[in-house]
Design an enzyme around this catalytic site. Structure first.
Site, short mmCIF file in Angstrom:
data_model
loop_
_atom_site.label_atom_id
_atom_site.label_comp_id
_atom_site.label_asym_id
_atom_site.label_seq_id
_atom_site.Cartn_x
_atom_site.Cartn_y
_atom_site.Cartn_z
N ASP A 1 -5.21 10.88 -7.47
CA ASP A 1 -4.41 10.07 -6.44
C ASP A 1 -2.69 10.43 -6.72
O ASP A 1 -2.37 9.63 -7.42
CB ASP A 1 -4.65 8.81 -6.13
CG ASP A 1 -4.01 8.07 -4.90
OD1 ASP A 1 -3.10 8.92 -4.60
OD2 ASP A 1 -4.33 6.99 -4.83
N HIS B 1 -6.17 10.79 -3.04
CA HIS B 1 -6.04 9.37 -2.54
C HIS B 1 -7.17 8.88 -1.49
O HIS B 1 -7.76 7.77 -1.57
CB HIS B 1 -4.75 9.19 -1.43
CG HIS B 1 -4.60 7.85 -1.22
ND1 HIS B 1 -4.45 6.83 -2.01
CD2 HIS B 1 -4.36 7.33 0.17
CE1 HIS B 1 -3.89 5.62 -1.12
NE2 HIS B 1 -4.14 5.92 0.06
N SER C 1 -5.29 1.23 -0.15
CA SER C 1 -3.90 2.02 0.42
C SER C 1 -3.04 0.81 0.82
O SER C 1 -2.84 -0.28 0.41
CB SER C 1 -4.28 3.17 1.36
OG SER C 1 -3.24 4.02 1.58
#
Lengths: 385, 385
Positions: free
Chosen positions: B325, B358, B159
């Protein structure tokens, strides 16, 4: 910058005069309460024929209202479905008598949290009973009967409007010759509920909401909370592609690094969406209506069997979804179509290829318009209208 | 119900003692300002070998921190990447010397908006300069050099951590033997920016934010706004499937219709996520760090050419994405891989099939762990570690 002055609605919502039908006996609601009286604010377009057989009811979405094909009295902007409803349009007002009413719990003239609570000398506010999509449909049925119509040629709607279409077909099948649920689903998903809950939390968190009693101070509204609720909802109405095409990473002005100003165009756009929404919508209505959407679960209303909702139906269905709609993905429409097939219903289904996201149902989508128009013409011919 | 008492952080964030390195000369930032002094709070796991060649830097995500493989001093919960970092784990602390530092702008000991503003006798607050992902990496470089390390065996992160990995490889290529950007993208998309902006609007809207000066009243934090920000972000970390599997439409208790109580389990879960987050995170840090993510655009930093960011690189890359995601979709990783290929980089890419969204990069994903572990072992062997 966000320390803006509170935005006061202007003109005040309640100052607008709406066309209404009044039902003194009101409605028995799903929650067990009787809501009385009930007003239903509505607009009609086109003319009802002598046989009263050409009526098309359009059901609006969460933040829509009855002004679907004319200038909006508060915003001054065009009707929200002028692309679809009008002379020569898919819902052809030269041919059909189109009815659209503000939903129960709304804030554009139909009874809702902003309406007077009988005998209390104050608005219902958060004492307004919890309502369901089926309750909204019951209120619409009062209006349709009031207009002297026994059977609707069609019930049409997108998003929450599509939920109402499904409830009409399930609850009053004899009154619905054709049904067009668009960009919708037979229930709200966990993700849908989660996004709604963020919006509600934002409203609840605004001290100007005052536990729902903001009406105690004239002109006070929980503008910031409602604006944040609108912002997050608005993101879910657009596809990632649509946001990228519209804004990408374009900067507003100088590229100076700052964290107090809006830097990207998409930010200004969202803030604008939030602040204009506050001028036309009531926060307690927003709470009430999003809850009704979250409760919606057509299968659960029929013992867990979605097909049972449509057993022996003679209604003709047109189901449409949009490929980039991630709020009500095509898969939800497929679930619906499978249930309709299982119930041996007459159903056609189209997935429109579009990169405009959920909002595509409101926008210029020629393939969708052609398909919907064709379906309605076919239904009208079948019924001899 | 949402009219809860304000949640005060306990223990107060600033009362925790963190392990730090102090840099009196500070850092020249992308915005042009010099930030001095700079403290970098960090944790290490495993032992640095005699050749100082086995160091793996892990970069944390937006709301992560340096406590990746041990009990968190504020929450008492396990480290956020214990599934990946530890003895015998993919990032094997029996073999590697693992470093993780709190990002610049953070609130767990590294200099950020909560730190003292030199000479002012008060926290920086919103006067903290705007920082970028590259500034975060510059602060990490100070720490790495302070630890006597010339070259990192690997830089790894998911991320926002993955954004830092990319900046490391682009800005200090000679210091990065191997790089593993995971569940990330070479820039923040319009939709990413839009969701961040909702979170920031929620914080700005909270009167307890006080234009950023909530620190003027001891114990005051914009708890409601920060909680709403966390709620909306949390939805984006999960897939629709994950939310459905976890909660579906399960009701909390009675099925009574009410719109003031949490009705669905997913609502309580989100509220809990929001309220616990407030105890461990600073609102002005949240504003600062989300802005840094929004600014991130690696191609723009290299004349619009993403491949130029990696020209002549000798770093080995491992790019991983997760199929469900939707915050950093696989397509973003493919864009990155295409640019790396164009730059003739040594790159391997894997899309992990997962329905966890995610957050999958934080969770039990054996295929991902095997691939990452294999990549690091390969890099270590190549380097003779």
């Amino acid at each position: 910058m966000n320390q803006a002055k509170p935005i006061l609605p202007e003109p005040h919502l309640s100052e607008t005069e709406h066309q209404r039908a009044h039902f003194p006996d009101g409605l028995a609601l799903d929650c067990g309460a009787v809501l009385a009286p009930v007003d239903v604010a509505y607009r009609t377009y086109g003319r009802l024929n002598a046989g009263r057989s050409n009526a098309v009811l359009v059901c609006h979405a969460l933040t829509g209202d009855q002004y679907l094909a004319e200038r909006h009295p508060l915003t001054g902007r065009g009707g929200w479905w002028e692309a679809v409803v009008g002379p020569g349009r898919p819902i052809d007002t030269d041919r059909f008598f189109v009815i659209c009413s503000n939903v129960l719990g709304g804030c554009m003239g139909t009874t809702g949290p902003r309406s007077d609570m009988p005998g209390e000398g104050r608005p219902w506010g958060t004492d307004f009973p919890s309502i369901t999509i089926r309750d909204m449909v019951r209120a619409q049925k009062l209006l349709v009967e009031h207009l002297g119509i026994d059977r609707l040629l069609a019930v049409v709607g997108g998003s929450m409007g599509g939920m109402q279409v499904l409830e009409w077909a399930a609850t009053f099948p004899g009154m619905v010759f054709a049904a067009a649920p668009i960009a919708t689903a037979p229930h709200h998903s966990a993700q849908n509920i989660a996004f709604d809950e963020v919006g509600r939390a934002a409203i609840h968190s605004d001290p100007d909401w005052r536990g729902g009693r903001y009406w105690e101070e004239p002109g006070l509204v929980p503008a910031k909370g409602l604006s944040v609720a609108r912002m997050v909802a608005h993101i879910t109405y657009l596809s990632e592609q649509a946001l990228t095409r519209k804004f990408g990473r374009r900067l507003r002005g100088a590229s100076a690094l700052t964290f107090l100003e809006d830097v990207f165009e998409v930010e200004s756009y969202l803030r604008h969406q939030g602040s204009t929404f506050v001028r036309r919508f009531d926060a307690n209505s927003y709470l009430t209506i999003t809850r009704a959407m979250d409760y919606f679960d057509l299968a659960a209303e029929h013992g867990g069997d979605l097909a049972a909702a449509f057993r022996n139906t003679r209604t003709r269905f047109f189901v449409a979804s949009f490929s980039s709609d991630w709020l009500f993905p095509t898969e939800e429409s497929r679930t619906l179509v499978r249930a309709l097939n299982q119930a041996a219903a007459n159903v056609s289904f189209v997935e429109i290829t579009s990169d405009k996201g959920h909002d595509a149902f409101l926008l210029d989508e020629p393939e969708f318009h052609a398909a919907l128009g064709g379906f309605l013409r076919g239904a009208a011919e079948k019924l001899g209208v």
